[in-house]
Design an enzyme around this catalytic site. Structure first.
Site, short mmCIF file in Angstrom:
data_model
loop_
_atom_site.label_atom_id
_atom_site.label_comp_id
_atom_site.label_asym_id
_atom_site.label_seq_id
_atom_site.Cartn_x
_atom_site.Cartn_y
_atom_site.Cartn_z
N SER A 19 0.84 -1.19 0.00
CA SER A 19 0.00 0.00 0.00
C SER A 19 0.88 1.25 0.00
CB SER A 19 -0.97 -0.04 1.19
OG SER A 19 -2.00 0.92 1.04
N HIS B 22 -4.99 -5.18 -1.57
CA HIS B 22 -5.88 -5.05 -0.42
C HIS B 22 -6.98 -6.11 -0.50
CE1 HIS B 22 -3.91 -1.14 -0.81
NE2 HIS B 22 -4.21 -0.90 0.45
N GLU C 171 -1.94 -2.25 -8.24
CA GLU C 171 -3.12 -2.57 -7.42
C GLU C 171 -3.56 -1.28 -6.75
OE1 GLU C 171 -3.55 -2.69 -3.81
OE2 GLU C 171 -1.63 -1.68 -3.57
#
Length: 307
Positions: free
Chosen positions: A110, A278, A208
């Protein structure tokens, strides 16, 4: 070739830091038994319990934690408690030479994408894109397959992703080999035009994201297109895009349409559907190692990340 950190072994001490936002303290506590079961001892950094607005302490505190964990000879790996925002704020002040001299496992994803990319580029170190303590491991939905992915840190083995893990769709055919780089799409975008602009030339690019509607993804992909990232890459791996459903479907393109627009005519293999990001399960990967994407077989093969 990037430096592969030494493999972990039972009895090793790992350090936990919060490079970005404050982690959920309850989930953090719930994650600790997982590492104990792996035979690891956990040492918490000061930033893990600090709070400065939406940051886990001031920039100097979080940077000091990162440096301390890499400098400490007793620490064998550095694991991120969670993501959020803020890792990029001190990226230009990291002692990359020191990190290169003290290579060890570095794990997160992330917002941590910024650190993966800078440490990979300037410390020449293989890092790991995988689930974090408070964000993932300490939650009830933490998947058994996600847990098994930590095994790659204890024994070097080749990772193989196929449709046995999840359904995959080839947007463009072909095969490609190259170093695996990337991570969170928004964070990659944040580095454009800076000294930390991600080098994707001849590499397999992983993307992502979370909480981005198709219009948001469209805007970001267009910027990467205009920055020539897609024409430079050898192949594209599309991970999970959680929460990408448009609030008003009748007034929006679908995410599939957005991907087809940007990737549908590329002369390189592009495959979507990977459970990377995620999501649960979360297929963890080393970044900076050689990998092979085969759109025909719909497989991704990745070389080991540790020595």
């Amino acid at each position: 070739m990037r430096i592969r950190p030494k493999r972990l072994k039972k009895g090793d001490v790992i350090g936990v830091i919060a490079p970005s936002s404050p982690p959920d303290q309850e989930n953090l506590k719930k994650a600790l038994p997982f590492f104990e079961e792996l035979g690891l001892q956990v040492r918490m950094g000061k930033s893990v319990h600090a709070k400065y607005g939406y940051l886990a302490g001031e920039d100097d505190e979080r940077l000091a934690d990162l440096h301390a964990m890499f400098e400490d000879p007793e620490i064998s790996g550095v694991f991120c408690a969670g993501g959020g925002v803020g890792a990029a704020r001190y990226a230009d002040r990291i002692d990359y030479a020191m990190i290169q001299e003290n290579p060890k496992v570095f794990w997160g994803y992330s917002d941590i994408t910024f650190l993966h990319n800078t440490i990979g580029e300037y410390a020449n170190l293989v890092t790991f894109h995988g689930p974090m303590l408070a964000s993932d491991i300490g939650k009830e939905e933490f998947h058994e397959r996600s847990a098994r992915m930590f095994g790659q840190l204890f024994s070097p083995f080749e990772l193989h992703y196929s449709e046995e893990v999840s359904p995959l769709t080839a947007i463009r055919p072909g095969t490609a080999e190259g170093d695996l780089v990337g991570g969170n799409l928004t964070i990659i975008q944040n580095g454009l035009g800076t000294k930390f602009d991600l080098d994707v030339k001849g590499k397999l690019l992983l993307i992502e994201d979370i909480g981005k509607e198709p219009a948001d993804v469209d805007r970001t992909l267009n910027q990467l297109r205009m920055a020539r990232k897609f024409e430079e890459a050898a192949g594209i791996i599309i991970g999970d895009f959680k929460g990408a459903e448009p609030k008003d479907p009748d007034e929006s393109l679908s995410l599939a349409q957005v991907f087809d627009h940007y990737f549908g005519q590329l002369p390189i293999p592009v495959v979507k559907g990977f459970k990377i990001g995620h999501c649960e399960p979360h297929f963890s990967l080393p970044l900076g190692v050689k990998a092979r994407l085969d759109a025909g077989d719909k497989t991704l093969t990745v070389l080991p990340g540790v020595e």
